[in-house]
Design a protein around this motif. Structure first.
Motif, short mmCIF file in Angstrom:
data_model
loop_
_atom_site.label_atom_id
_atom_site.label_comp_id
_atom_site.label_asym_id
_atom_site.label_seq_id
_atom_site.Cartn_x
_atom_site.Cartn_y
_atom_site.Cartn_z
N VAL A 164 -7.39 8.12 -3.24
CA VAL A 164 -8.20 9.07 -4.03
C VAL A 164 -7.90 10.50 -3.62
CG1 VAL A 164 -10.55 9.90 -4.47
CG2 VAL A 164 -10.06 7.45 -4.53
N GLN A 165 -7.79 10.74 -2.31
CA GLN A 165 -7.47 12.09 -1.83
C GLN A 165 -6.07 12.51 -2.25
OE1 GLN A 165 -8.25 11.70 2.38
NE2 GLN A 165 -10.43 12.11 2.15
N ALA A 166 -5.12 11.55 -2.23
CA ALA A 166 -3.75 11.87 -2.63
C ALA A 166 -3.65 12.16 -4.12
CB ALA A 166 -2.82 10.71 -2.26
N ALA A 167 -4.61 11.65 -4.90
CA ALA A 167 -4.59 11.83 -6.35
C ALA A 167 -5.15 13.17 -6.79
CB ALA A 167 -5.38 10.72 -7.02
N ARG A 168 -5.82 13.89 -5.93
CA ARG A 168 -6.46 15.14 -6.32
C ARG A 168 -5.48 16.10 -6.97
NH1 ARG A 168 -10.21 15.94 -0.87
NH2 ARG A 168 -11.80 14.41 -1.46
N PRO A 169 -5.88 16.79 -8.04
CA PRO A 169 -7.25 16.95 -8.56
C PRO A 169 -7.64 15.94 -9.64
CG PRO A 169 -5.82 18.42 -9.74
CD PRO A 169 -4.94 17.69 -8.74
N PHE B 184 0.83 -1.20 0.00
CA PHE B 184 0.00 0.00 0.00
C PHE B 184 0.87 1.25 0.00
CE2 PHE B 184 -2.24 3.26 2.63
CZ PHE B 184 -3.16 3.65 1.66
N GLN B 185 1.93 1.25 0.80
CA GLN B 185 2.83 2.40 0.83
C GLN B 185 3.52 2.58 -0.53
OE1 GLN B 185 2.83 4.69 3.10
NE2 GLN B 185 1.34 3.51 4.27
N GLN B 186 3.81 1.47 -1.20
CA GLN B 186 4.39 1.55 -2.54
C GLN B 186 3.40 2.22 -3.49
OE1 GLN B 186 5.65 -2.22 -4.21
NE2 GLN B 186 5.68 -1.40 -6.29
N MET B 187 2.14 1.85 -3.38
CA MET B 187 1.11 2.47 -4.22
C MET B 187 1.02 3.97 -3.95
SD MET B 187 -1.83 -0.50 -3.88
CE MET B 187 -2.99 0.11 -5.11
N ARG B 188 1.08 4.34 -2.69
CA ARG B 188 1.06 5.76 -2.33
C ARG B 188 2.22 6.51 -2.96
NH1 ARG B 188 -1.59 8.61 1.71
NH2 ARG B 188 0.26 9.91 1.64
N ARG B 189 3.41 5.93 -2.86
CA ARG B 189 4.61 6.59 -3.41
C ARG B 189 4.52 6.72 -4.92
NH1 ARG B 189 7.11 3.10 0.35
NH2 ARG B 189 7.68 1.66 -1.34
N GLU B 190 4.07 5.66 -5.58
CA GLU B 190 3.98 5.71 -7.05
C GLU B 190 2.95 6.74 -7.50
OE1 GLU B 190 5.24 1.06 -7.98
OE2 GLU B 190 3.13 1.59 -7.72
N LEU B 191 1.81 6.76 -6.85
CA LEU B 191 0.78 7.73 -7.21
C LEU B 191 1.28 9.15 -6.96
CD1 LEU B 191 -2.99 7.40 -6.49
CD2 LEU B 191 -1.84 9.54 -6.01
N ALA B 192 1.92 9.37 -5.82
CA ALA B 192 2.43 10.71 -5.50
C ALA B 192 3.48 11.16 -6.52
CB ALA B 192 3.03 10.72 -4.10
N CYS C 272 -15.67 6.26 -1.25
CA CYS C 272 -14.22 6.44 -1.37
C CYS C 272 -13.86 7.70 -2.15
CB CYS C 272 -13.60 5.24 -2.08
SG CYS C 272 -13.69 3.68 -1.19
N GLY C 273 -14.78 8.17 -3.00
CA GLY C 273 -14.51 9.34 -3.82
C GLY C 273 -14.17 9.04 -5.27
#
Length: 276
Positions: free
Chosen positions: A128-133, A80-88, A167-168
């Motif tokens: 989803v929130q980290a992906a905004r906008p 999950f943290q890997q997904m967060r880093r990649e998305l960011a 989830c948004g």
């Protein structure tokens, strides 16, 4: 306007072919990951595609191939943290364009006490929130949530869509049910999902139902007719997702390793969707 035709691509060359022949959105995946259902691409892969095409891009965020010993889309904290880093990294890269309609596609499930799979609302909402906008669509992990009894379980499907909305997410990619059966076999459930999305969207943005799973030029007219059933509201809520791959013999000749896009297939599907 015809429904959106989304094509998953695994290279800049495939992306160019898809768009030149009528694809109106691309799902971007790592090269060589088609057999795994698509994995997170590299920044370089996205850059090559973003510079070459004018249509919206949806970036796959999926950290690993399915594992035999457990249900897919169940991720460890490290994954999950890997997904967060990649998305960011994609959000910060400057490669994506909000005005173009770029965004992401991912899906995280959790297992309840009875062993049934459901939407992991907390972790999906965080991404989803980290992906905004940028917009986010829920992956075909949704088909596992529907379960084997999906066609007879309307209330469960409504609950699953409500979780996606909570989830948004702006949309959900689904065949209407799990397993090897494609979207045409689940047309009744897909129609129910579209109806639910339209009804729930009267007081909020309507969820986009992205119909995917065995969508081909040979069946898309029948599928669209069953899912849309002449409803103008449904036409605005439904998109179609097809791999449009070249056949295996052509792939060998082209050196496409099974991930080349057939321009003819894209054109045929696009023409059909424009006429329904």
């Amino acid at each position: 306007m015809p429904p959106v035709l989304e094509v998953p691509v695994f290279s800049a060359a495939a992306a160019k072919v898809a768009v030149e022949h009528g694809a109106t959105r691309l799902e971007v995946n790592r090269a060589g990951s088609y057999a795994a259902g698509g994995l997170t691409p590299t920044l370089a892969e996205v850059e090559a595609i973003a510079d070459a095409v004018p249509v919206p891009l949806r970036i796959m965020i999926r950290p690993r191939r399915p594992q035999v010993e457990q249900a897919d889309f169940l991720y460890t904290d490290d994954e999950f943290q890997q997904m967060r880093r990649e998305l960011a990294a994609f959000v910060a890269s400057g490669l994506l364009q909000h005005d173009r309609g770029d965004g992401f596609v991912f899906g995280i499930l959790k297992e309840n006490s009875t062993g049934r799979l459901g939407v992991d609302i907390e972790r999906n909402r965080e991404l989803v929130q980290a992906a905004r906008p940028y917009a986010c669509a829920f992956h075909r992990a949704f088909d596992l949530v529907l379960g084997d009894a999906a066609a007879a379980d309307k209330r469960h499907a409504e609950s699953a869509l409500a979780a996606i909305r909570e989830c948004g997410f702006s949309g959900v990619l689904t065949a209407g049910g799990p397993g090897s059966r494609g979207a045409l076999d689940h047309a009744a459930m897909l129609k129910e999902l579209v109806s639910t999305a339209i009804t729930a969207g009267t007081n909020a943005p309507c969820l986009e139902i992205i119909v995917g799973g065995g969508v081909r030029s040979s069946n898309v007219r029948t599928l669209a007719a069953q899912v849309l059933r002449g409803s103008n509201k449904a036409r605005h809520a439904v998109s179609f997702h097809s791999s449009c791959l070249v056949d295996s013999a052509a792939a060998i000749l082209l050196g496409a390793e099974g991930e080349g896009v057939s321009g003819e297939e894209v054109e045929q599907i696009g023409r059909t969707l424009a006429s329904v």
